[in-house]
Design an enzyme around this catalytic site. Structure first.
Site, short mmCIF file in Angstrom:
data_model
loop_
_atom_site.label_atom_id
_atom_site.label_comp_id
_atom_site.label_asym_id
_atom_site.label_seq_id
_atom_site.Cartn_x
_atom_site.Cartn_y
_atom_site.Cartn_z
N LYS A 181 105.06 -49.96 -71.16
CA LYS A 181 105.97 -49.32 -72.23
C LYS A 181 107.40 -49.59 -71.93
O LYS A 181 107.86 -50.07 -70.87
CB LYS A 181 105.52 -47.73 -72.27
CG LYS A 181 104.00 -47.40 -72.38
CD LYS A 181 103.60 -47.93 -73.85
CE LYS A 181 102.36 -47.93 -74.15
NZ LYS A 181 101.35 -46.56 -73.91
C1 LIG Z 1 99.90 -46.18 -74.28
C2 LIG Z 1 99.51 -45.17 -75.11
C3 LIG Z 1 99.03 -43.93 -74.57
C4 LIG Z 1 98.45 -43.71 -73.47
O1 LIG Z 1 99.53 -43.57 -72.43
P1 LIG Z 1 98.95 -43.59 -70.83
O2 LIG Z 1 100.12 -43.39 -70.10
O3 LIG Z 1 98.69 -45.20 -70.56
O4 LIG Z 1 97.84 -42.84 -70.50
C5 LIG Z 1 98.74 -43.01 -75.68
N1 LIG Z 1 98.93 -43.33 -76.95
C6 LIG Z 1 99.42 -44.51 -77.23
C7 LIG Z 1 99.51 -44.78 -78.83
C8 LIG Z 1 99.73 -45.31 -76.27
O5 LIG Z 1 100.18 -46.70 -76.85
#
Ligand SMILES: *Cc1c(COP(=O)(O)O)cnc(C)c1O
Length: 362
Positions: A181
């Site tokens: 992210k």
């Molecule tokens: C990456 C993501 C998540 C989950 O996040 P994690 O920290 O990997 O559990 C939830 N929603 C969306 C839209 C994502 O892209």
């Protein structure tokens, strides 16, 4: 892979804070000084009153759902095309995710479809700002009426809707800080809200259901979803670098746009669209082409970790019970969209190599 899909940008700032947390001896999710600092910095960045750090972006959604009282017998509307977490956490809460198709002009959940799916059992709506683009919040809020909106902004750090940051629109908004992210601490996440009651409830649930300041007094059934202080230290450094990190990804997107502009005009290759009312903040650069799988195979053969977009949730057998009618837009985008590597650390040379390789395949 020579060029990964996404790599974190870590500097001396992250290292200094991490070692400070380590040397302090406070390494858990309780008592460490970086946790409240990370929460305050993120709340201020996004423009919200309350922020609670949690261990990832998936439990952030579970926490929002539990705090809103979503459970057995309830329905929650989620987009048919997104990373799976929103649907999975609704199902894990014992409720039924109900899929809404996306709008072809934005790839965001279509408020007109949401309107069609609302029933007396609809307990919440999860709006996902997918791939660095905000939802149309005016239309969505008007459609939702009194039904609470959970905004999943995990992929859209820095994106804006009508001049306001994503993460500020949901009754509860969530972020992920997973390593791919835009703002990351490896594994981490957060929930944000302006509602003090919801904030208090979420803080209690995420900490074993324990009444604040009263050890071993558990007023609700809780979880341990805390973020640890070491991760919060890295997360604080990243939030302090917010503009630098989000602008760097946006610069990569502009380099892709420039390097591909003739192909975007003369071939079936299209870029992920951006609505006129939206300010995009690129997470992963995303394209669409009818022969997507062939293009990805060629990129992979050249050590470039390009990826197909998620399988539309309406096509996953485990969610067959969540479909209401057809999903032509989610299926069309799901069949042709793909991500090119995108990181704040990427060079112009990386972008040019990737685009030359894509050009060969086309
Ligand atoms: C990456 C993501 C998540 C989950 O996040 P994690 O920290 O990997 O559990 C939830 N929603 C969306 C839209 C994502 O892209």
């Amino acid at each position: 892979m020579t060029i990964p899909l996404s790599a974190p940008s870590l500097t001396d700032r992250e290292r200094t804070y991490l070692l400070e947390a380590y040397d302090s001896g406070w390494i858990s999710g309780m008592g460490g000084a970086f946790i409240p600092r990370f929460e305050a910095a993120l709340a201020q960045q996004v423009g919200r009153k309350h922020c609670i750090a949690v261990s990832n972006g998936t439990v952030a959604l579970a926490l929002a759902l539990q705090a809103l009282g979503v459970g057995r017998g309830d329905e929650v509307i989620v987009p048919a095309l997104t990373f799976v977490s929103p649907a999975a956490m609704v199902a894990a809460a014992g409720a039924t995710p109900v899929f809404a198709d996306i709008h072809p002009d934005t790839w965001m959940m279509d408020a007109a479809q949401v309107d069609r799916l609302i029933t007396p059992r609809t307990k919440a709506i999860i709006a996902v700002d997918i791939i660095g683009h905000p939802c149309n919040y005016d239309f969505l809020k008007w459609t939702a009426g009194d039904i609470p909106i959970i905004e999943d902004a995990a992929e859209a750090h820095g994106a804006q809707y009508e001049g306001r940051h994503v993460g500020s629109f949901g009754d509860v908004s969530t972020f992920s800080a997973f390593s791919n992210k835009s703002i990351t601490c490896g594994e981490g996440g957060a929930v944000l809200t302006d509602n003090p009651d919801l904030a208090r409830r979420m803080r209690i649930i995420a900490n074993h259901g324990q009444t604040p300041g009263v050890p071993y007094m558990h007023e609700v059934i809780g979880q341990n979803w805390r973020l640890n202080n070491l991760s919060a230290a890295i997360g604080l450094a990243q939030v302090e670098r917010w503009d630098e990190l989000t602008c760097a990804r946006q610069r990569v997107a502009q380099q892709y746009d420039a390097a591909l502009c003739d192909l975007l005009l003369t071939t079936e290759l299209t870029r992920r669209p951006v609505a006129p009312w939206a300010k995009e903040s690129c997470w992963l650069y995303c394209l669409h082409h009818p022969e997507r799988d062939r293009l990805i195979a060629h990129l992979k053969a050249n050590d470039i970790d390009a990826r197909a977009i998620w399988t539309p949730l309406c096509d996953l057998p485990i969610y067959a019970g969540s479909c209401r009618g057809e999903y032509p837009n989610a299926r069309h985008i799901g069949a042709g969209a793909f991500f090119l590597p995108t990181s704040a650390t990427m060079t112009q040379g990386n972008v040019e190599f990737i685009c030359a390789t894509l050009r060969q395949a086309l």
